[in-house]
Design a protein around this motif. Structure first.
Motif, short mmCIF file in Angstrom:
data_model
loop_
_atom_site.label_atom_id
_atom_site.label_comp_id
_atom_site.label_asym_id
_atom_site.label_seq_id
_atom_site.Cartn_x
_atom_site.Cartn_y
_atom_site.Cartn_z
N ASN A 50 0.72 -1.27 -0.19
CA ASN A 50 0.08 0.02 0.00
C ASN A 50 0.81 1.19 -0.07
O ASN A 50 1.61 1.36 0.98
N TYR A 164 0.09 -0.30 -4.54
CA TYR A 164 -1.57 -0.32 -4.48
C TYR A 164 -1.75 0.83 -3.92
O TYR A 164 -1.43 1.38 -2.68
N PRO A 175 -6.31 -8.73 0.53
CA PRO A 175 -5.70 -8.40 1.60
C PRO A 175 -4.58 -9.62 1.91
O PRO A 175 -3.54 -9.21 2.64
N ASP A 178 -1.18 -8.51 0.81
CA ASP A 178 -0.73 -7.26 1.60
C ASP A 178 0.62 -7.49 2.37
O ASP A 178 0.56 -8.05 3.37
N THR A 180 2.47 -4.80 3.12
CA THR A 180 2.76 -3.56 3.47
C THR A 180 3.62 -3.46 4.75
O THR A 180 4.64 -2.69 5.14
#
Length: 198
Positions: A50, A164, A175, A178, A180
């Motif tokens: 992210n 993203y 998710p 993800d 991040t």
């Protein structure tokens, strides 16, 4: 902030392209006779980061933004001070203009115009220097993220690491892909280690 987000998106897209290239450059095409179908086909390893969270929580980016904001603020104060000083000189000239000779008036007016031009030239140079410094910091940001992802990819063997952002090119991201927090933790750890070495 939008500029930084856009730059980071472009940077991450380039990083993905480079990782894709590095992953596939040494593979030789298989011939039809040597193709075997594995019992369980493995899906592609695609993860994402992210970008908005990366920008707001990466310590290097936050520190860089603070430094640049401080320099902008300092420049604005400096320009305001120089402008106020020039206005005071102009007001003083206007008060004394009636008592000056025509030659003194012209010389003072020319001096004030030159000072105004010097202030404008200073503002242009300072703005260009600040923009160049911001561009350099964005390059450093890209390099640090790319280098970290490249090191991590040696262990994880991701085929893609996407950037993203809400409203960006990726409409939906599961998710479970993800990464991040993992990337942020690693980047911040490396950044803190570099800071302690200084």
């Amino acid at each position: 902030m939008k500029n930084a987000s856009l730059i980071l998106n472009v940077v991450l897209a380039i990083a993905v392209a480079v990782l894709y290239y590095l992953h596939f450059k040494d593979r030789q095409p298989e011939t039809a006779s040597s193709v075997t179908v594995p019992a369980e086909a493995k899906g592609r390893s695609i993860v994402y980061v992210n970008v908005d969270s990366l920008l707001t929580k990466y310590d290097f980016f936050k520190d860089t933004q603070k430094v640049l904001e401080s320099k902008r603020f300092q420049l604005e104060n400096d320009l305001t001070s120089k402008g106020r000083n020039l206005q005071n000189k102009v007001a003083f000239f206007q008060q004394r203009a009636a008592t000056m000779t025509q030659e003194q008036g012209r010389a003072t007016e020319a001096s004030l115009q030159k000072e105004q031009q010097d202030i404008m030239a200073y503002r242009e140079r300072a703005a260009q220097n600040l923009a160049a410094e911001e561009q350099e910091k964005n390059k450093q940001l890209y390099d640090q993220i790319y280098d970290y992802l490249k090191k991590q990819n040696a262990q994880n063997k991701y085929e893609f690491v996407l950037g993203y952002t809400k409203g960006g090119g990726i409409l939906f991201a599961d998710p479970s892909g993800d990464q991040t927090s993992k990337v942020l933790a690693g980047l911040n750890k490396e950044y803190k280690e570099k800071q302690t070495k200084k």
